[in-house]
Design a protein around this motif. Structure first.
Motif, PDB file in Angstrom:
ATOM      1  N   THR A 159      -4.107  -5.941   1.464  1.00 13.57           N
ATOM      2  CA  THR A 159      -3.416  -6.241   0.210  1.00 13.57           C
ATOM      3  C   THR A 159      -4.155  -7.283  -0.624  1.00 13.57           C
ATOM      4  N   LYS A 197       0.815  -1.225   0.000  1.00 14.36           N
ATOM      5  CA  LYS A 197       0.000   0.000   0.000  1.00 14.36           C
ATOM      6  C   LYS A 197       0.843   1.267   0.000  1.00 14.36           C
ATOM      7  N   LEU A 246       1.080   2.329  -3.760  1.00 13.03           N
ATOM      8  CA  LEU A 246      -0.184   2.233  -4.503  1.00 13.03           C
ATOM      9  C   LEU A 246      -0.245   3.151  -5.717  1.00 13.03           C
TER      10      LEU A 246
END
Length: 188
Positions: free
Chosen positions: A56, A17, A20
């Motif tokens: 995730t 993340k 991202l």
């Protein structure tokens, strides 16, 4: 130069993340790559899943042109890596692959059941398609007619516990199947 490039990367699952924006941009620009997130699941270490990312898996499922997988067995990892490489090198198919892996030791002989029943080619096809039945209630010998039927679904490193649970249910005369999901977004 006409030389294919195979972008492959590994990252600690929890940190996906953090990247991202780049992940989104690469997918929307039709880039193809293989991303391996490790370790994953609830079996990182004695502390369990506390340091693992809870999102995730969701990221992998929700993004377009990204095939997300969480295999249970080493043979599946090989097949899914091969499929991921195909997604990069065959432009007309063009997709990226995200593999969530684990550091947990999983007894590989547990896969003999599905290998014997389906054969390598069909097991491979079903693993790439998103899942398969590892244990089938119809193979249990002690089930009386009319036994209640349940389906147990497991992903990745917890498959050994799911096998134990299904076998216990079958001992209790419950017709239980074990479905192993290798990819929640590919499962059709």
């Amino acid at each position: 130069l006409g030389i294919p490039v195979l972008p492959m990367m590994t990252v600690y699952d929890f940190f996906i993340k953090r990247a991202l924006d780049q992940l989104y941009y690469n997918l929307y620009w039709d880039s193809s790559f293989v991303l391996v997130g490790t370790p994953s699941g609830v079996t990182l270490a004695p502390e369990g899943g506390a340091p693992q990312s809870a999102i995730t898996t969701s990221i992998g499922i929700e993004l377009p042109s990204l095939h997300a997988y969480e295999p249970a067995f080493a043979q599946e990892v090989a097949w899914l890596m091969e499929e991921g490489i195909r997604g990069v090198l065959v432009p007309e198919d063009g997709f990226s692959t995200y593999l969530r892996l684990t550091t947990r030791n999983v007894d590989q002989t547990l896969a003999d059941i599905v290998r014997d029943r389906l054969g390598e080619d069909e097991w491979r096809r079903q693993a790439i398609a998103g899942g398969y039945r590892l244990l089938e209630a119809k193979d249990a010998t002690n089930l009386p007619p009319g036994s209640p039927v349940v389906n147990v679904v497991a992903v990745g490193a917890v498959v050994p516990e799911a096998i134990d649970a299904v076998r216990e249910l079958q001992r209790e005369e419950v017709a239980a199947n074990l479905i192993v999901v290798t990819s929640a977004d590919r499962l059709a």
